[in-house]
Design a protein around this motif. Structure first.
Motif, PDB file in Angstrom:
ATOM      1  N   ASP A  76       0.836  -1.038  -0.140  1.00 39.12           N
ATOM      2  CA  ASP A  76      -0.109  -0.063  -0.096  1.00 39.12           C
ATOM      3  C   ASP A  76       0.757   1.357  -0.034  1.00 39.12           C
ATOM      4  N   ALA A  77       0.190   2.357  -0.027  1.00 35.61           N
ATOM      5  CA  ALA A  77       1.063   3.753   0.045  1.00 35.61           C
ATOM      6  C   ALA A  77       1.826   3.795   1.257  1.00 35.61           C
ATOM      7  N   GLU A  78       1.607   3.354   2.211  1.00 33.28           N
ATOM      8  CA  GLU A  78       2.269   3.584   3.318  1.00 33.28           C
ATOM      9  C   GLU A  78       3.629   2.769   3.165  1.00 33.28           C
ATOM     10  N   ASP A  79       3.559   1.565   2.727  1.00 33.44           N
ATOM     11  CA  ASP A  79       4.745   0.919   2.255  1.00 33.44           C
ATOM     12  C   ASP A  79       5.606   1.778   1.553  1.00 33.44           C
ATOM     13  N   ALA A  80       5.154   2.276   0.394  1.00 29.66           N
ATOM     14  CA  ALA A  80       5.918   3.167  -0.283  1.00 29.66           C
ATOM     15  C   ALA A  80       6.520   4.247   0.114  1.00 29.66           C
ATOM     16  N   ASP A  81       5.704   4.771   0.915  1.00 30.57           N
ATOM     17  CA  ASP A  81       6.310   5.973   1.652  1.00 30.57           C
ATOM     18  C   ASP A  81       7.364   5.694   2.487  1.00 30.57           C
ATOM     19  N   TRP A  82       7.182   4.675   3.444  1.00 28.84           N
ATOM     20  CA  TRP A  82       8.332   4.176   4.250  1.00 28.84           C
ATOM     21  C   TRP A  82       9.710   3.781   3.501  1.00 28.84           C
ATOM     22  N   PHE A  83       9.386   3.248   2.211  1.00 26.51           N
ATOM     23  CA  PHE A  83      10.704   2.943   1.333  1.00 26.51           C
ATOM     24  C   PHE A  83      11.248   4.172   0.959  1.00 26.51           C
ATOM     25  N   ALA A  84      10.516   5.168   0.338  1.00 25.47           N
ATOM     26  CA  ALA A  84      10.899   6.181  -0.268  1.00 25.47           C
ATOM     27  C   ALA A  84      11.869   7.071   0.744  1.00 25.47           C
ATOM     28  N   ALA A  85      11.346   7.202   1.891  1.00 19.23           N
ATOM     29  CA  ALA A  85      12.105   8.121   3.011  1.00 19.23           C
ATOM     30  C   ALA A  85      13.114   7.160   3.357  1.00 19.23           C
ATOM     31  N   ALA A  86      13.263   5.713   3.274  1.00 22.14           N
ATOM     32  CA  ALA A  86      14.369   5.229   3.822  1.00 22.14           C
ATOM     33  C   ALA A  86      15.603   5.514   2.676  1.00 22.14           C
ATOM     34  N   ALA A  87      15.081   5.426   1.462  1.00 24.11           N
ATOM     35  CA  ALA A  87      16.089   5.299   0.255  1.00 24.11           C
ATOM     36  C   ALA A  87      16.570   7.026   0.221  1.00 24.11           C
ATOM     37  N   ALA A  88      15.505   7.912   0.408  1.00 19.43           N
ATOM     38  CA  ALA A  88      16.294   9.136   0.412  1.00 19.43           C
ATOM     39  C   ALA A  88      17.225   9.353   1.417  1.00 19.43           C
ATOM     40  N   LYS A  89      17.068   9.028   2.588  1.00 14.54           N
ATOM     41  CA  LYS A  89      18.050   9.234   3.958  1.00 14.54           C
ATOM     42  C   LYS A  89      19.402   8.645   3.500  1.00 14.54           C
ATOM     43  N   ALA A  90      19.424   7.456   2.604  1.00 16.93           N
ATOM     44  CA  ALA A  90      20.344   7.007   2.475  1.00 16.93           C
ATOM     45  C   ALA A  90      21.512   7.640   1.179  1.00 16.93           C
ATOM     46  N   GLY A  91      20.602   8.277   0.477  1.00 14.34           N
ATOM     47  CA  GLY A  91      21.323   8.867  -0.746  1.00 14.34           C
ATOM     48  C   GLY A  91      20.559   8.365  -2.047  1.00 14.34           C
ATOM     49  N   VAL A  92      19.731   7.559  -1.947  1.00 14.64           N
ATOM     50  CA  VAL A  92      19.609   6.659  -3.310  1.00 14.64           C
ATOM     51  C   VAL A  92      18.237   7.674  -3.858  1.00 14.64           C
ATOM     52  N   GLU A  93      18.390   8.364  -5.213  1.00  9.94           N
ATOM     53  CA  GLU A  93      17.481   9.418  -5.675  1.00  9.94           C
ATOM     54  C   GLU A  93      16.477   8.790  -6.297  1.00  9.94           C
ATOM     55  N   GLN A  94      16.566   7.537  -6.779  1.00 14.38           N
ATOM     56  CA  GLN A  94      15.312   7.038  -7.568  1.00 14.38           C
ATOM     57  C   GLN A  94      14.540   5.684  -6.882  1.00 14.38           C
TER      58      GLN A  94
ATOM     59  N   ALA B 295       1.892   5.900  -6.610  1.00 14.67           N
ATOM     60  CA  ALA B 295       2.573   6.505  -7.522  1.00 14.67           C
ATOM     61  C   ALA B 295       2.844   8.161  -6.821  1.00 14.67           C
ATOM     62  N   ALA B 296       2.234   8.417  -5.781  1.00 18.85           N
ATOM     63  CA  ALA B 296       2.614   9.687  -5.258  1.00 18.85           C
ATOM     64  C   ALA B 296       4.191   9.743  -4.707  1.00 18.85           C
ATOM     65  N   SER B 297       4.423   8.422  -4.042  1.00 20.85           N
ATOM     66  CA  SER B 297       5.826   8.539  -3.589  1.00 20.85           C
ATOM     67  C   SER B 297       7.014   7.627  -4.249  1.00 20.85           C
ATOM     68  N   ALA B 298       6.524   6.686  -5.153  1.00 19.70           N
ATOM     69  CA  ALA B 298       7.340   6.062  -5.915  1.00 19.70           C
ATOM     70  C   ALA B 298       7.565   6.431  -7.224  1.00 19.70           C
ATOM     71  N   ALA B 299       9.108   6.388  -7.426  1.00 19.48           N
ATOM     72  CA  ALA B 299       9.681   7.025  -8.627  1.00 19.48           C
ATOM     73  C   ALA B 299       9.144   6.233  -9.901  1.00 19.48           C
ATOM     74  N   PHE B 300       9.010   4.962  -9.638  1.00 22.62           N
ATOM     75  CA  PHE B 300       8.807   4.013 -10.953  1.00 22.62           C
ATOM     76  C   PHE B 300       8.141   2.628 -10.165  1.00 22.62           C
ATOM     77  N   PHE B 301       7.352   1.968 -11.190  1.00 22.25           N
ATOM     78  CA  PHE B 301       6.983   0.870 -10.952  1.00 22.25           C
ATOM     79  C   PHE B 301       7.605  -0.447 -11.781  1.00 22.25           C
ATOM     80  N   SER B 302       7.623  -1.443 -11.118  1.00 17.39           N
ATOM     81  CA  SER B 302       8.048  -2.745 -11.817  1.00 17.39           C
ATOM     82  C   SER B 302       7.021  -3.739 -11.575  1.00 17.39           C
ATOM     83  N   ILE B 303       6.560  -4.357 -12.402  1.00 13.09           N
ATOM     84  CA  ILE B 303       5.578  -5.454 -12.258  1.00 13.09           C
ATOM     85  C   ILE B 303       6.091  -6.771 -12.374  1.00 13.09           C
ATOM     86  N   GLY B 304       6.105  -7.526 -11.093  1.00 14.61           N
ATOM     87  CA  GLY B 304       6.674  -8.846 -10.908  1.00 14.61           C
ATOM     88  C   GLY B 304       5.369  -9.931 -11.413  1.00 14.61           C
TER      89      GLY B 304
END
Length: 560
Positions: free
Chosen positions: A390-408, A426-435
């Motif tokens: 869900d969006a909460e998962d995406a928000d959490w990961f985006a914040a962790a990545a930004a803190k580490a210096g990962v841009e996308q 999509a509000a916080s995910a820079a891209f999707f990859s469908i598995g």
């Protein structure tokens, strides 16, 4: 009279010849078999057979090279497992002879794997093969393997062990069919790397008699016993046309009217780069980093991770490299992290991002290594989290990545809820990859390792295509790219349909890239969209495939 069987085509091409069956008839030790009294000598004999088996598996891998070396190295580790050796010694100490001790100790491991979720359950065949090889040595029986033949044949088996698949000679074994297995099994992976036509999860394969003339289509999954000569000619002609088209394809992926569809490779580490580059990959669409973490007592250190990631980034200057963060948990347990509570269905448990949210320090360390690995390279690094719901998962990961210096920072769309609510993610995910492997499994509630559920493991299921369409549309509305990195991308016909659904890149095993490139070059974007609409309107997977093929006449010459 011809009889048709259906399974999962896992390696394209057509093979025709008489059946030879693989039997794994290793004598089993009696349940009360006991040694003569010298427990220490009997234990040494057992451990020696385990080590000899490990050495044989390693040697086979070195001869085969490529992915086979990695797979057989993992099998050798099974034979050398210290805990297994300790259990064998204990059982010998209690009176069991060496063969019985090995068989009983490995039965415990087998039960654990079989109940531990899709990833580890897929390794049961590997473990059975190791057991049979050790027991055969101890009992003086022939080591199980491929039958001898003076002429080419189709190999039929309940399942194939990686040690057998890795050393198949395509000049002698023209195709193989198994009753068990799935598209993600080691057997399927190695068949693709060998370019050997193969069909797995083929119901009824165990009833095909030795000597029966068999036609195997590794693209469609169709197996025909005693086929008409015309059917053999049609299948072999189509396979030859596909091979020619693949050999002649080059350049970036695009449709006939110039619509770009970047074609990327799925890899498990730097060792997979040569095949990706040889087949014209424009980058990496799925870097499965868990192979760096599995089967070890401690997590890989910072420098080790940086080196593994940088090797891949440097191989694609100017290209895109999409890294999946650690996809581990209940079905891929890590020795250095506490196991979650027992789960009745690990495939639906704490895995992927769910696991990393319990152990954020492991995620933070990986993200930091990825950020450092990108520095000084010309590749475009994208990092995605698996099992986002869900969006909460995406928000959490985006914040962790930004803190580490990962841009996308992006997400994998594998959970149906994520596809349905993709517009919020999509509000916080820079891209999707469908598995598509897991998306199909979860959408149809069908474990992809259960051969009898093949109809529900088909990514042509219109319900699965509906979810792909929803996710791709949400990505487009948000201005986000949306790729596919599952096995569906390797199907040339389905690749065109995915393009028509709005997917912006396709990632697959390296050997599938040339034919997908050739297929896209023969169709226009408008035709892809028409094929996608036709597939979505179909009632079931076979109708969806047929409707798409009718909308893409340019692929008829390839037999697609």
């Amino acid at each position: 009279m011809a009889q048709t069987y259906r399974g999962a085509g896992v390696s394209p091409g057509a093979g025709y010849g008489p059946v030879k069956r693989l039997t794994r008839e290793v004598p089993q030790p009696a349940p009360d078999a006991r040694h003569a009294g010298d427990a220490e000598a009997e234990a040494r004999r057992a451990v020696a057979a385990m080590e000899q088996t490990a050495q044989d598996l390693t040697a086979r891998g070195e001869r085969a090279g490529g992915e086979a070396a990695e797979v057989l190295s993992a099998q050798a580790l099974m034979a050398r497992d210290p805990a297994l050796a300790d259990d064998v010694r204990r059982r010998v100490g209690e009176g069991a002879d060496a063969a019985r001790a090995v068989s009983e100790a490995m039965a415990v491991y087998r039960d654990m794997l079989a109940s531990a979720g899709e990833y580890l359950a897929a390794r049961v065949a590997d473990l059975d093969d190791v057991r049979d090889r050790i027991v055969a040595r101890l009992m003086g029986a022939p080591i199980p393997g491929i039958p001898d033949s003076d002429s080419p044949f189709v190999l039929v088996a309940e399942d194939l062990a990686p040690a057998d698949t890795a050393v198949l000679d395509p000049a002698q074994v023209v195709a193989f069919v198994t009753r068990e297995g799935g598209p993600t099994s080691h057997t399927a992976i190695l068949a693709r790397s060998l370019g050997l036509p193969a069909v797995v999860a083929c119901a009824g394969a165990d009833a095909i008699a030795e000597g029966t003339l068999l036609l195997v289509d590794g693209a469609t999954g169709e197996v025909v016993a005693d086929p008409d000569p015309a059917a053999v000619e049609a299948a072999t002609t189509a396979a030859a046309a596909r091979a020619r088209a693949a050999a002649q394809s080059s350049g970036p992926g695009r449709t006939a009217d110039g619509h770009p569809v970047p074609l990327l490779a799925n890899i498990g580490g730097p060792q997979d780069l040569p095949a990706a580059l040889e087949n014209g990959a424009e980058g990496v669409g799925l870097y499965r980093t868990e192979f760096l973490f599995l089967d070890r007592a401690d997590a890989p250190g910072h420098d080790e991770q940086v080196a593994a990631y940088r090797a891949v980034l440097e191989a694609f200057p100017g290209g895109k490299v999409v890294v999946r963060t650690l996809d581990a948990g209940a079905d891929k347990p890590l020795a250095f992290l506490p196991a979650p509570a027992a789960e009745p269905n690990p495939a639906l448990g704490e895995r992927g991002l769910r696991m990393m949210r319990r152990f954020p320090e492991t995620m933070d360390a990986q993200l930091a290594a990825l950020a450092e690995a990108e520095r000084g390279t010309d590749a475009e690094l994208q990092v995605m989290a698996p099992m986002v719901t869900d969006a909460e998962d995406a928000d959490w990961f985006a914040a962790a990545a930004a803190k580490a210096g990962v841009e996308q920072a992006g997400v994998m769309i594998e959970v149906p809820a994520a596809a349905l609510r993709a517009r919020h993610i999509a509000a916080s995910a820079a891209f999707f990859s469908i598995g598509t492997n897991d998306l199909t499994q979860y959408t149809c509630a069908a474990d992809r390792e259960t051969g009898g559920l093949g109809r529900f493991q088909d990514p042509w299921q219109p319900g699965v295509l509906d979810l792909v369409s929803v996710a791709a549309s949400a990505a487009a509305e948000a201005g986000r790219p949306c790729g596919v990195c599952g096995e569906a991308a390797a199907d040339p016909l389905l690749a065109c349909v995915l393009t028509g659904l709005g997917v912006t890149s396709l990632s697959m095993g390296a050997s599938a890239l040339p034919l997908v490139r050739a297929a896209l070059a023969r169709v226009e974007l408008a035709q892809c969209r028409a094929a996608a609409a036709a597939a979505l309107a179909a009632r079931g997977p076979e109708e969806a495939r047929a409707a798409a093929a009718a909308a893409l006449p340019g692929l008829a010459e390839l037999g697609l």
